[in-house]
Design a protein around this motif. Sequence first.
Motif, PDB file in Angstrom:
ATOM      1  N   ARG A 111       0.809  -1.225   0.000  1.00 22.78           N
ATOM      2  CA  ARG A 111       0.000   0.000   0.000  1.00 22.78           C
ATOM      3  C   ARG A 111       0.841   1.273   0.000  1.00 22.78           C
ATOM      4  NH1 ARG A 111      -5.346  -0.369   0.574  1.00 22.78           N
ATOM      5  NH2 ARG A 111      -6.215  -2.335   1.277  1.00 22.78           N
ATOM      6  N   VAL A 134      -8.599   1.295  -7.771  1.00 20.47           N
ATOM      7  CA  VAL A 134      -8.852   0.237  -6.785  1.00 20.47           C
ATOM      8  C   VAL A 134      -8.153   0.553  -5.473  1.00 20.47           C
ATOM      9  CG1 VAL A 134      -8.357  -2.190  -6.248  1.00 20.47           C
ATOM     10  CG2 VAL A 134      -9.369  -1.581  -8.438  1.00 20.47           C
ATOM     11  N   ASP A 135      -6.900   1.003  -5.542  1.00 23.52           N
ATOM     12  CA  ASP A 135      -6.199   1.365  -4.305  1.00 23.52           C
ATOM     13  C   ASP A 135      -6.935   2.471  -3.557  1.00 23.52           C
ATOM     14  OD1 ASP A 135      -4.119  -0.350  -3.868  1.00 23.52           O
ATOM     15  OD2 ASP A 135      -2.583   0.925  -4.766  1.00 23.52           O
ATOM     16  N   HIS A 136      -7.401   3.470  -4.282  1.00 26.00           N
ATOM     17  CA  HIS A 136      -8.125   4.565  -3.638  1.00 26.00           C
ATOM     18  C   HIS A 136      -9.459   4.072  -3.083  1.00 26.00           C
ATOM     19  CE1 HIS A 136      -9.554   8.578  -2.786  1.00 26.00           C
ATOM     20  NE2 HIS A 136     -10.662   8.281  -3.427  1.00 26.00           N
ATOM     21  N   TRP A 137     -10.168   3.275  -3.856  1.00 30.13           N
ATOM     22  CA  TRP A 137     -11.495   2.794  -3.458  1.00 30.13           C
ATOM     23  C   TRP A 137     -11.417   1.871  -2.241  1.00 30.13           C
ATOM     24  CZ3 TRP A 137     -13.918  -2.191  -4.366  1.00 30.13           C
ATOM     25  CH2 TRP A 137     -15.267  -2.196  -4.060  1.00 30.13           C
ATOM     26  N   VAL A 138     -10.428   0.987  -2.229  1.00 30.78           N
ATOM     27  CA  VAL A 138     -10.313   0.048  -1.112  1.00 30.78           C
ATOM     28  C   VAL A 138      -9.882   0.769   0.154  1.00 30.78           C
ATOM     29  CG1 VAL A 138      -9.047  -1.974  -0.276  1.00 30.78           C
ATOM     30  CG2 VAL A 138      -9.929  -1.950  -2.591  1.00 30.78           C
ATOM     31  N   LYS A 139      -9.108   1.838   0.043  1.00 33.31           N
ATOM     32  CA  LYS A 139      -8.662   2.593   1.221  1.00 33.31           C
ATOM     33  C   LYS A 139      -9.794   3.406   1.828  1.00 33.31           C
ATOM     34  CE  LYS A 139      -3.867   3.082  -0.115  1.00 33.31           C
ATOM     35  NZ  LYS A 139      -2.799   3.993  -0.503  1.00 33.31           N
ATOM     36  N   SER A 140     -10.737   3.811   0.966  1.00 33.33           N
ATOM     37  CA  SER A 140     -11.832   4.643   1.459  1.00 33.33           C
ATOM     38  C   SER A 140     -12.794   3.823   2.300  1.00 33.33           C
ATOM     39  CB  SER A 140     -12.603   5.253   0.278  1.00 33.33           C
ATOM     40  OG  SER A 140     -11.736   6.036  -0.496  1.00 33.33           O
ATOM     41  N   VAL A 143      -1.378 -11.112  -2.766  1.00 30.33           N
ATOM     42  CA  VAL A 143      -2.276 -10.592  -1.734  1.00 30.33           C
ATOM     43  C   VAL A 143      -1.819 -11.065  -0.359  1.00 30.33           C
ATOM     44  CG1 VAL A 143      -4.631 -10.711  -0.813  1.00 30.33           C
ATOM     45  CG2 VAL A 143      -4.268 -10.345  -3.256  1.00 30.33           C
ATOM     46  N   SER A 172      -0.583  -4.392  -2.504  1.00 27.87           N
ATOM     47  CA  SER A 172      -1.795  -3.577  -2.477  1.00 27.87           C
ATOM     48  C   SER A 172      -2.825  -4.134  -3.457  1.00 27.87           C
ATOM     49  CB  SER A 172      -1.478  -2.127  -2.843  1.00 27.87           C
ATOM     50  OG  SER A 172      -1.243  -2.005  -4.235  1.00 27.87           O
ATOM     51  N   PRO A 173      -4.097  -3.914  -3.172  1.00 24.77           N
ATOM     52  CA  PRO A 173      -5.136  -4.362  -4.110  1.00 24.77           C
ATOM     53  C   PRO A 173      -4.942  -3.758  -5.503  1.00 24.77           C
ATOM     54  CG  PRO A 173      -6.124  -3.727  -2.028  1.00 24.77           C
ATOM     55  CD  PRO A 173      -4.668  -3.334  -1.957  1.00 24.77           C
TER      56      PRO A 173
END
Length: 163
Positions: free
Chosen positions: A70, A156-162, A102, A107-108
């Motif tokens: 991440r 995806v990284d932004h979405w999963v962190k939110s 994973v 990171s996703p």
Amino acid sequence: MDKILMTTAALTLCGYLTLMFVRPESAASGLEFTTEMFFQALPWMIVSMFTAGLLAQFFDPAVIARILGRESGIRGVLVGACLGLAGTGSRWAAYPLAAGLVAAEASPGAVFAFLTSWQLVSLSRLPAEVPFLGMRFTVIRAALSFALAIVGGLVVDHWVKSP
């Protein structure tokens, strides 16, 4: 067991049972086709699982986390997308490898970029595309697909962190 897997299995079973009463010959043909696919894929699944397990012993999770984790940000997504370009194996190889990433705390977004680049570009498959679609189309499609893998990984990284 996974709820999605169980739901899909139940729906498939219901579909076969319904088809057995409505069109028994189609149900039998479907089961025959399924059996052929299973035995065709089985060697790939077994070898891929062993390969993923072996590779997991050679890669230090801390190194994977540092390169693709991440905190790696766009660099990790770019590395994941570049790893996907080198992909030559079947889906039975790519998904266990992605699962290993994973598990090693990639990171996703990096995993997304890896899988998307592998599925859409994979440099080893491009020479097979050129004779059918031409060099110009192949290069443009590959470049846009690679860019999509990167942009998608960042999303995806932004979405999963939110939250």
